[in-house]
Design an enzyme around this catalytic site. Structure first.
Site, PDB file in Angstrom:
ATOM      1  CG  ASN A  10       9.855   9.783 -43.630  1.00  0.00           C
ATOM      2  OD1 ASN A  10       9.985  10.619 -42.741  1.00  0.00           O
ATOM      3  ND2 ASN A  10       9.183  10.022 -44.753  1.00  0.00           N
ATOM      4  CE  LYS A  12       5.514   9.243 -44.166  1.00  0.00           C
ATOM      5  NZ  LYS A  12       4.461   9.074 -45.148  1.00  0.00           N
ATOM      6  CG  HIS A  93       8.593  12.111 -48.585  1.00  0.00           C
ATOM      7  ND1 HIS A  93       7.216  12.258 -48.671  1.00  0.00           N
ATOM      8  CD2 HIS A  93       8.817  10.862 -48.124  1.00  0.00           C
ATOM      9  CE1 HIS A  93       6.646  11.128 -48.267  1.00  0.00           C
ATOM     10  NE2 HIS A  93       7.594  10.261 -47.933  1.00  0.00           N
ATOM     11  CD  GLU A  95       4.084  12.287 -46.645  1.00  0.00           C
ATOM     12  OE1 GLU A  95       4.859  12.641 -45.740  1.00  0.00           O
ATOM     13  OE2 GLU A  95       3.550  11.153 -46.678  1.00  0.00           O
ATOM     14  CD  GLU A 163       9.010   6.952 -50.291  1.00  0.00           C
ATOM     15  OE1 GLU A 163       8.995   6.157 -49.344  1.00  0.00           O
ATOM     16  OE2 GLU A 163       8.831   8.169 -50.153  1.00  0.00           O
ATOM     17  N   GLY A 169       1.312   4.989 -47.239  1.00  0.00           N
ATOM     18  CA  GLY A 169       0.339   5.021 -46.148  1.00  0.00           C
ATOM     19  C   GLY A 169      -1.017   4.427 -46.487  1.00  0.00           C
ATOM     20  CB  SER A 208       2.081   0.191 -48.078  1.00  0.00           C
ATOM     21  OG  SER A 208       1.213   1.304 -47.992  1.00  0.00           O
TER      22      SER A 208
HETATM   23  C1  PEP Z   1       6.986   7.221 -46.861  1.00  0.00           C
HETATM   24  O1  PEP Z   1       6.201   8.151 -46.769  1.00  0.00           O
HETATM   25  O2  PEP Z   1       8.193   7.450 -47.089  1.00  0.00           O
HETATM   26  C2  PEP Z   1       6.471   5.869 -46.714  1.00  0.00           C
HETATM   27  C3  PEP Z   1       7.083   4.906 -47.334  1.00  0.00           C
HETATM   28  O3  PEP Z   1       5.354   5.719 -45.936  1.00  0.00           O
HETATM   29  P1  PEP Z   1       4.597   4.333 -45.603  1.00  0.00           P
HETATM   30  O4  PEP Z   1       5.635   3.283 -45.367  1.00  0.00           O
HETATM   31  O5  PEP Z   1       3.809   4.648 -44.378  1.00  0.00           O
HETATM   32  O6  PEP Z   1       3.749   4.012 -46.787  1.00  0.00           O
END
Ligand code: PEP
Length: 247
Positions: A10, A12, A93, A95, A163, A169, A208
């Site tokens: 992703n 983003k 997601h 966000e 998630e 992040g 992460s």
């Molecule tokens: C995400 O936002 O879908 C995600 C998994 O981000 P990150 O791997 O950067 O934690």
């Protein structure tokens, strides 16, 4: 049941045309690990050029509207993603749930729109840190599943991504036991909603994930792949995750 692992990136709101050069190394790794499904979800403006430059790679969107057309300034409809060459789309997601106030019902509508246009829907769920600290993680996540998953969904077009919001992040990940517990709870809740189809649905872990922790996370029961943010932006960081999924 054996489920093919899926590693989805992703991007983003990151990347311009020149960033598509990263896709070549990812496409090469995807080809040499044919037992793993690999997808990249770049910003909507990059979907068509990504499909054109790396036809061997699955490209997806990061969101779609629940309707197919209409007066929704700034939104992208599922048939538009499909026309651009996308094969899947992330919906719900955290966000977007936080920034755009998307509800479970919205997410279910988006997943159905994706399916109407031949796209796999990757439905995201996950608890906040406050919810985990309060011991509510499993209840929150299973309620999101109950509200977001269409009862008519089947394993060939539904993917779930667990998630934890606090892991996105941040460099922090849940314990392996916590991942196993939530993924098992998601599988059980899917069974309540879609019956036997639940066995075939892939449940990804996201938050992460990187080349160092991927092997441990991907070895957990009911972890059928990863949804990867930061580490998907460069082939150097993403390819080791694909390799970990290939075992
Ligand atoms: C995400 O936002 O879908 C995600 C998994 O981000 P990150 O791997 O950067 O934690």
């Amino acid at each position: 049941m054996a489920r093919r692992k899926l590693i989805a990136g992703n991007w983003k709101m990151n990347g311009h045309l020149d960033h598509l050069r990263e896709l070549h190394g990812i496409e090469k790794a995807a080809k040499s690990h044919a037992d793993v499904d690999v997808a990249i979800c770049p910003p909507a403006t990059l979907i068509a050029p990504a499909v054109q430059r790396t036809p061997g790679l699955t490209i997806g969107g990061q969101d779609c509207h629940e309707e197919d057309r209409g007066a929704h300034t700034g939104c992208v409809a599922a048939p538009m993603l499909a026309e651009a060459g996308a094969k899947c789309v992330i919906v719900g997601h955290s966000e977007r749930r936080a920034d755009q106030g998307e509800s479970d019902a919205d997410v279910q509508g988006k997943a159905l729109a994706a399916h109407r246009h031949g796209l796999q829907a990757i439905i995201c769920v996950g608890e906040t840190e406050e919810q985990r600290d309060a011991g509510e993680a499993e209840a929150v996540v299973t309620a999101q599943i109950a509200g977001s998953v269409p009862p008519e969904a089947t394993a060939d077009w539904l993917v779930i991504a667990y998630e934890p919001v606090w892991a996105i992040g941040t460099g922090r990940i849940p314990t392996i036991d916590d991942v196993a517990a939530i993924h098992a709870a998601i599988r059980a809740k899917l069974g309540d909603i879609i019956g036997g189809e639940a066995d075939g649905v892939r449940i990804l872990y996201g938050g992460s994930m990187n080349g160092d922790n991927a092997s441990d996370l991907l070895a957990v029961d009911n972890v059928d792949g990863g949804l990867v943010g930061g580490a998907s932006l460069s082939a150097d960081k993403f390819v080791p995750i694909i390799e970990a999924a290939a075992g």
